[in-house]
Design a protein around this motif. Structure first.
Motif, PDB file in Angstrom:
ATOM      1  N   ALA A 402      31.825  -0.380  18.475  1.00 25.78           N
ATOM      2  CA  ALA A 402      32.832  -0.222  19.523  1.00 25.78           C
ATOM      3  C   ALA A 402      32.421   0.843  20.537  1.00 25.78           C
ATOM      4  CB  ALA A 402      34.176   0.157  18.896  1.00 25.78           C
ATOM      5  N   ALA A 403      31.327   1.542  20.259  1.00 23.37           N
ATOM      6  CA  ALA A 403      30.811   2.581  21.155  1.00 23.37           C
ATOM      7  C   ALA A 403      29.319   2.754  20.883  1.00 23.37           C
ATOM      8  CB  ALA A 403      31.552   3.902  20.929  1.00 23.37           C
ATOM      9  N   ASP A 404      28.629   3.356  21.835  1.00 20.36           N
ATOM     10  CA  ASP A 404      27.212   3.676  21.614  1.00 20.36           C
ATOM     11  C   ASP A 404      27.093   4.672  20.466  1.00 20.36           C
ATOM     12  OD1 ASP A 404      26.786   2.096  23.819  1.00 20.36           O
ATOM     13  OD2 ASP A 404      26.251   3.737  25.165  1.00 20.36           O
ATOM     14  N   ASP A 405      25.989   4.609  19.744  1.00 20.42           N
ATOM     15  CA  ASP A 405      25.805   5.497  18.591  1.00 20.42           C
ATOM     16  C   ASP A 405      24.316   5.671  18.325  1.00 20.42           C
ATOM     17  OD1 ASP A 405      26.630   7.105  16.456  1.00 20.42           O
ATOM     18  OD2 ASP A 405      26.643   5.439  15.046  1.00 20.42           O
ATOM     19  N   VAL A 406      23.997   6.700  17.549  1.00 20.74           N
ATOM     20  CA  VAL A 406      22.637   6.919  17.068  1.00 20.74           C
ATOM     21  C   VAL A 406      22.709   7.028  15.553  1.00 20.74           C
ATOM     22  CG1 VAL A 406      20.622   8.431  17.051  1.00 20.74           C
ATOM     23  CG2 VAL A 406      21.904   8.088  19.172  1.00 20.74           C
ATOM     24  N   ILE A 407      21.963   6.165  14.846  1.00 18.76           N
ATOM     25  CA  ILE A 407      22.000   6.115  13.381  1.00 18.76           C
ATOM     26  C   ILE A 407      20.746   6.780  12.815  1.00 18.76           C
ATOM     27  CG2 ILE A 407      22.038   4.615  11.357  1.00 18.76           C
ATOM     28  CD1 ILE A 407      23.521   2.534  12.970  1.00 18.76           C
ATOM     29  N   PRO A 408      20.908   7.845  11.999  1.00 20.62           N
ATOM     30  CA  PRO A 408      19.738   8.508  11.394  1.00 20.62           C
ATOM     31  C   PRO A 408      19.184   7.689  10.225  1.00 20.62           C
ATOM     32  CG  PRO A 408      21.754   9.516  10.595  1.00 20.62           C
ATOM     33  CD  PRO A 408      22.171   8.478  11.599  1.00 20.62           C
ATOM     34  N   LEU A 409      17.899   7.838   9.958  1.00 13.67           N
ATOM     35  CA  LEU A 409      17.238   7.120   8.873  1.00 13.67           C
ATOM     36  C   LEU A 409      16.644   8.111   7.871  1.00 13.67           C
ATOM     37  CD1 LEU A 409      15.239   4.518  11.013  1.00 13.67           C
ATOM     38  CD2 LEU A 409      17.549   4.268  10.063  1.00 13.67           C
ATOM     39  N   SER A 410      16.519   7.710   6.623  1.00 16.17           N
ATOM     40  CA  SER A 410      15.915   8.577   5.608  1.00 16.17           C
ATOM     41  C   SER A 410      14.394   8.484   5.625  1.00 16.17           C
ATOM     42  CB  SER A 410      16.430   8.205   4.209  1.00 16.17           C
ATOM     43  OG  SER A 410      16.038   6.891   3.869  1.00 16.17           O
ATOM     44  N   GLU A 411      13.875   7.447   6.277  1.00 16.95           N
ATOM     45  CA  GLU A 411      12.429   7.316   6.441  1.00 16.95           C
ATOM     46  C   GLU A 411      12.158   6.621   7.766  1.00 16.95           C
ATOM     47  OE1 GLU A 411      10.756   3.610   4.154  1.00 16.95           O
ATOM     48  OE2 GLU A 411      12.227   4.588   2.835  1.00 16.95           O
ATOM     49  N   PRO A 412      11.042   6.945   8.436  1.00 14.28           N
ATOM     50  CA  PRO A 412      10.783   6.358   9.749  1.00 14.28           C
ATOM     51  C   PRO A 412      10.451   4.866   9.664  1.00 14.28           C
ATOM     52  CG  PRO A 412       8.917   7.696   9.026  1.00 14.28           C
ATOM     53  CD  PRO A 412      10.016   7.919   8.036  1.00 14.28           C
ATOM     54  N   VAL A 413      10.743   4.142  10.750  1.00 16.03           N
ATOM     55  CA  VAL A 413      10.387   2.726  10.856  1.00 16.03           C
ATOM     56  C   VAL A 413       9.614   2.502  12.151  1.00 16.03           C
ATOM     57  CG1 VAL A 413      12.369   1.909   9.527  1.00 16.03           C
ATOM     58  CG2 VAL A 413      12.564   2.128  12.008  1.00 16.03           C
ATOM     59  N   ARG A 414       8.860   1.425  12.161  1.00 19.05           N
ATOM     60  CA  ARG A 414       8.115   1.069  13.357  1.00 19.05           C
ATOM     61  C   ARG A 414       8.987   0.174  14.242  1.00 19.05           C
ATOM     62  NH1 ARG A 414       2.989   1.792  14.277  1.00 19.05           N
ATOM     63  NH2 ARG A 414       2.547   2.097  12.053  1.00 19.05           N
ATOM     64  N   THR A 415       9.059   0.506  15.515  1.00 14.84           N
ATOM     65  CA  THR A 415       9.850  -0.290  16.455  1.00 14.84           C
ATOM     66  C   THR A 415       9.024  -1.467  16.955  1.00 14.84           C
ATOM     67  OG1 THR A 415       9.135   0.942  18.410  1.00 14.84           O
ATOM     68  CG2 THR A 415      11.034   1.817  17.188  1.00 14.84           C
ATOM     69  N   ALA A 416       9.682  -2.339  17.729  1.00 17.55           N
ATOM     70  CA  ALA A 416       8.994  -3.507  18.273  1.00 17.55           C
ATOM     71  C   ALA A 416       7.856  -3.105  19.207  1.00 17.55           C
ATOM     72  CB  ALA A 416       9.999  -4.396  19.000  1.00 17.55           C
ATOM     73  N   SER A 417       7.964  -1.920  19.815  1.00 19.05           N
ATOM     74  CA  SER A 417       6.917  -1.450  20.725  1.00 19.05           C
ATOM     75  C   SER A 417       5.763  -0.765  19.990  1.00 19.05           C
ATOM     76  CB  SER A 417       7.514  -0.485  21.750  1.00 19.05           C
ATOM     77  OG  SER A 417       8.040   0.667  21.106  1.00 19.05           O
ATOM     78  N   GLY A 418       5.891  -0.602  18.668  1.00 17.50           N
ATOM     79  CA  GLY A 418       4.826  -0.002  17.881  1.00 17.50           C
ATOM     80  C   GLY A 418       5.006   1.472  17.589  1.00 17.50           C
ATOM     81  N   ASN A 419       6.022   2.087  18.152  1.00 20.76           N
ATOM     82  CA  ASN A 419       6.272   3.510  17.912  1.00 20.76           C
ATOM     83  C   ASN A 419       7.011   3.716  16.598  1.00 20.76           C
ATOM     84  OD1 ASN A 419       5.160   4.238  20.443  1.00 20.76           O
ATOM     85  ND2 ASN A 419       7.093   3.721  21.462  1.00 20.76           N
ATOM     86  N   MET A 420       6.889   4.908  16.021  1.00 16.27           N
ATOM     87  CA  MET A 420       7.635   5.265  14.814  1.00 16.27           C
ATOM     88  C   MET A 420       8.867   6.072  15.207  1.00 16.27           C
ATOM     89  SD  MET A 420       5.833   3.830  12.490  1.00 16.27           S
ATOM     90  CE  MET A 420       6.532   4.495  10.958  1.00 16.27           C
ATOM     91  N   THR A 421       9.992   5.840  14.527  1.00 14.28           N
ATOM     92  CA  THR A 421      11.225   6.576  14.828  1.00 14.28           C
ATOM     93  C   THR A 421      11.996   6.854  13.549  1.00 14.28           C
ATOM     94  OG1 THR A 421      13.284   6.558  16.120  1.00 14.28           O
ATOM     95  CG2 THR A 421      12.543   4.449  15.255  1.00 14.28           C
ATOM     96  N   ASP A 422      12.693   7.986  13.501  1.00 11.21           N
ATOM     97  CA  ASP A 422      13.514   8.316  12.329  1.00 11.21           C
ATOM     98  C   ASP A 422      15.003   8.194  12.646  1.00 11.21           C
ATOM     99  OD1 ASP A 422      13.867  10.478  13.969  1.00 11.21           O
ATOM    100  OD2 ASP A 422      13.074  11.965  12.565  1.00 11.21           O
ATOM    101  N   SER A 423      15.324   7.537  13.760  1.00 11.80           N
ATOM    102  CA  SER A 423      16.716   7.212  14.096  1.00 11.80           C
ATOM    103  C   SER A 423      16.695   6.037  15.062  1.00 11.80           C
ATOM    104  CB  SER A 423      17.436   8.405  14.740  1.00 11.80           C
ATOM    105  OG  SER A 423      16.845   8.726  15.993  1.00 11.80           O
TER     106      SER A 423
END
Length: 548
Positions: A402-423
């Motif tokens: 219902a609103a924009d948000d940022v979700i934290p992660l316990s381990e990083p994931v690779r995005t579609a662009s190839g970068n790693m992110t922990d949220s």
């Protein structure tokens, strides 16, 4: 200025009002397409683009694959292994869902449910049509008010008083089964247990919640059970309905089409409404209802009547009161009966576990009290929670941001662009899915034996892995979800589950009718239910004999 500000329809109307009807229609179609494109652009900019499986259908994405699968949890888990602990899946008509398989992300999601993450338009429409605007439907402050009004009915003190009701239903079933076995010359009887678990659940919620005995264990026909049972009787129609619901997820207005299943939901709503109305009228007429010597002012029916008063802190309208009764009838009938049926199946397939449980119950002696059921029967507790882990009645949920948000992660994931992110960034309007069954059975979270029925995991310090301990929720399970929408009837359900199972296992021996390797599948009902392969509807016939 926001690049993706959507123009008001009224500001464009002046450009087309001088044209003909055809031009106006074309203009509105163009406006609709323009708004959709702007929203899609905003979503792509504001939402972290993740890896995920390719679509297998232009219309359904991968949603139909999940809907028709006997084990969608395994598919979700495989995708998490391939794409990371959060990933995207293509859904119906170009929609995209973000799937969370990370404990930290899921905890963040549940903590913000009812406000940041809310029911989808499809869920709201289905819930309103079947049970009304009650606790399952409500969000935000409305949900908070309704929940607080009902909370006293599910306190430890309230459930302690209901333990005798659970025992009464269990022993009534025992008596009926004794009669069936006595009439058999072989010393055992084949009994379709799922139907009996349904009757136990309905009669129990009727007496415990509304001081009304439906009498289904005595063979009295109950209109509500007839409707409930119809949902699982036609599996071909249920399969067709899956496609209908998938399309409705994109266009909820489709639910207005009077299909056979939609008519069933309407009939269910009307039937439960009639029952609820009769119970309310009767209770209102009774003087000093739930007050005085009986000490039931905190019963469900008592609290609902109390909440109707205009001067109460948690006032509920008559419509809301009726909705709560429908919710409690539905939840009481569906969920616990499913868990009890799965328990009898697993115990029939694992004779050693069944024997060990019976030995614990017999060694304990008399029927345990509420406090003893909670604390003094560890193997019973382990079996109950292993069933809840392996077979959650509600296997997954989907919400919309219902609103924009940022979700934290316990381990990083690779995005579609190839970068790693922990949220990950989530834009308003994003669909979020949590597969409860996948998390409960995940080998990454629960270890290499996660798919196996192993009650002992609950009895040793190292039985639950460190990753599983990161999962928030009752006993590190998502079965009762978490956060503001944690199942209000959790303790009620667990106590009923333990009470009934203890009585039945202490007095009977259970076997699969066709041997321990009898295949069991998941059938479509209101909720997914077990069924022995080859049986009609949701049949689970077991061979039962008395324990001597």
């Amino acid at each position: 200025m926001d690049l993706f500000t959507i123009p008001s329809p009224s500001s464009l109307w002046t450009t087309v009002r001088s044209g003909g009807a055809f031009n106006v229609a074309c203009s509105f179609a163009a406006l609709w397409a323009f708004v959709k494109v702007l929203r899609m652009l905003r979503w792509r900019v504001k939402t972290t683009q993740l890896l995920g499986p390719p679509r297998t259908s232009l219309v359904y994405g991968v949603s139909r694959d999940l809907a028709i699968s006997q084990d969608s949890a395994a598919i979700y888990e495989r995708w998490a292994t391939e794409h990371g602990v959060v990933y995207m899946i293509p859904s119906v008509l170009g929609q995209t869902r973000v799937v969370l398989c990370d404990p930290r992300a899921i905890a963040h999601f549940y903590a913000r449910e009812t406000r940041t993450y809310v029911q989808t338009p499809l869920s709201l429409a289905l819930l309103e049509a079947s049970v009304g605007k009650g606790l399952l439907w409500a969000q935000g402050e409305t949900h908070k008010r309704q929940r607080k009004a009902l909370t006293p009915a599910f306190s430890n003190a309230a459930i302690r008083k209901l333990t005798s009701v659970f025992y009464d239903s269990a022993y009534k079933t025992k008596g009926k089964w004794d009669t069936a076995i006595e009439s058999s010359k072989y010393g055992d009887a084949v009994i379709e247990v799922q139907n009996w678990m349904n009757h136990i659940s309905l009669d129990t919620v009727g007496i415990a919640g509304f001081s009304h005995d439906f009498g289904s264990l005595d063979g009295k026909p109950a209109s509500v059970t007839e409707v409930f049972d119809t949902f699982g009787s036609n599996q071909k129609a249920s399969a067709v309905n899956e496609v209908f619901i998938l399309l409705a997820s994109a266009f909820p207005i489709i639910l207005k089409i009077p299909t056979k299943r939609q008519n069933l939901f309407k009939k269910l709503s009307v039937t439960m409404g009639q029952i609820s109305n009769e119970l309310l009228i009767r209770s209102r007429r009774e003087k000093d209802v739930n007050i005085g010597e009986r000490g039931q002012e905190n019963s469900i029916i008592g609290l609902l009547i109390k909440s109707e008063g205009q001067d109460t802190e948690f006032h509920m309208s008559e419509e809301e009161v009726m909705a709560q009764m429908k919710v409690l009838l539905l939840a009481g009938y569906e969920t616990t009966s499913i868990s009890l049926t799965w328990a009898l199946i697993e115990l029939s397939q694992h004779a050693d576990v069944q024997t060990r449980l019976r030995e614990e119950l017999l060694a304990f002696g008399p029927d345990p009290t509420y406090d003893q059921l909670k604390a003094n029967l560890p193997y019973l507790d382990a079996i109950v929670h292993e069933i809840l882990r392996l077979h959650p009645p509600v296997p997954e949920i989907t919400r919309i941001a219902a609103a924009d948000d940022v979700i934290p992660l316990s381990e990083p994931v690779r995005t579609a662009s190839g970068n790693m992110t922990d949220s990950i960034s989530i834009a308003k309007g994003t669909l979020i899915t949590v597969s409860i069954a996948a998390i409960n059975r995940s080998s990454t979270i629960w270890g290499p034996h996660a798919k196996e029925f192993k009650p002992d995991r609950w009895l040793t310090e190292d039985g639950i892995s460190g990753k599983a301990k990161e999962v928030q929720g009752h006993r590190h399970l998502l079965t009762f979800v978490d956060g503001p929408k944690t199942c209000l009837g959790k303790d009620f359900a667990i106590m009923e589950f333990k009470t009934v199972l203890s009585v039945l296992v202490k007095h009977f021996v259970f076997e699969m009718r066709d041997g321990p390797d009898t295949p069991v599948e998941v059938a479509r009902g209101i909720l997914p239910r077990p069924r022995v392969v080859g049986e009609n509807g949701t049949g689970v016939p077991l061979r039962i004999r008395r324990y001597e």
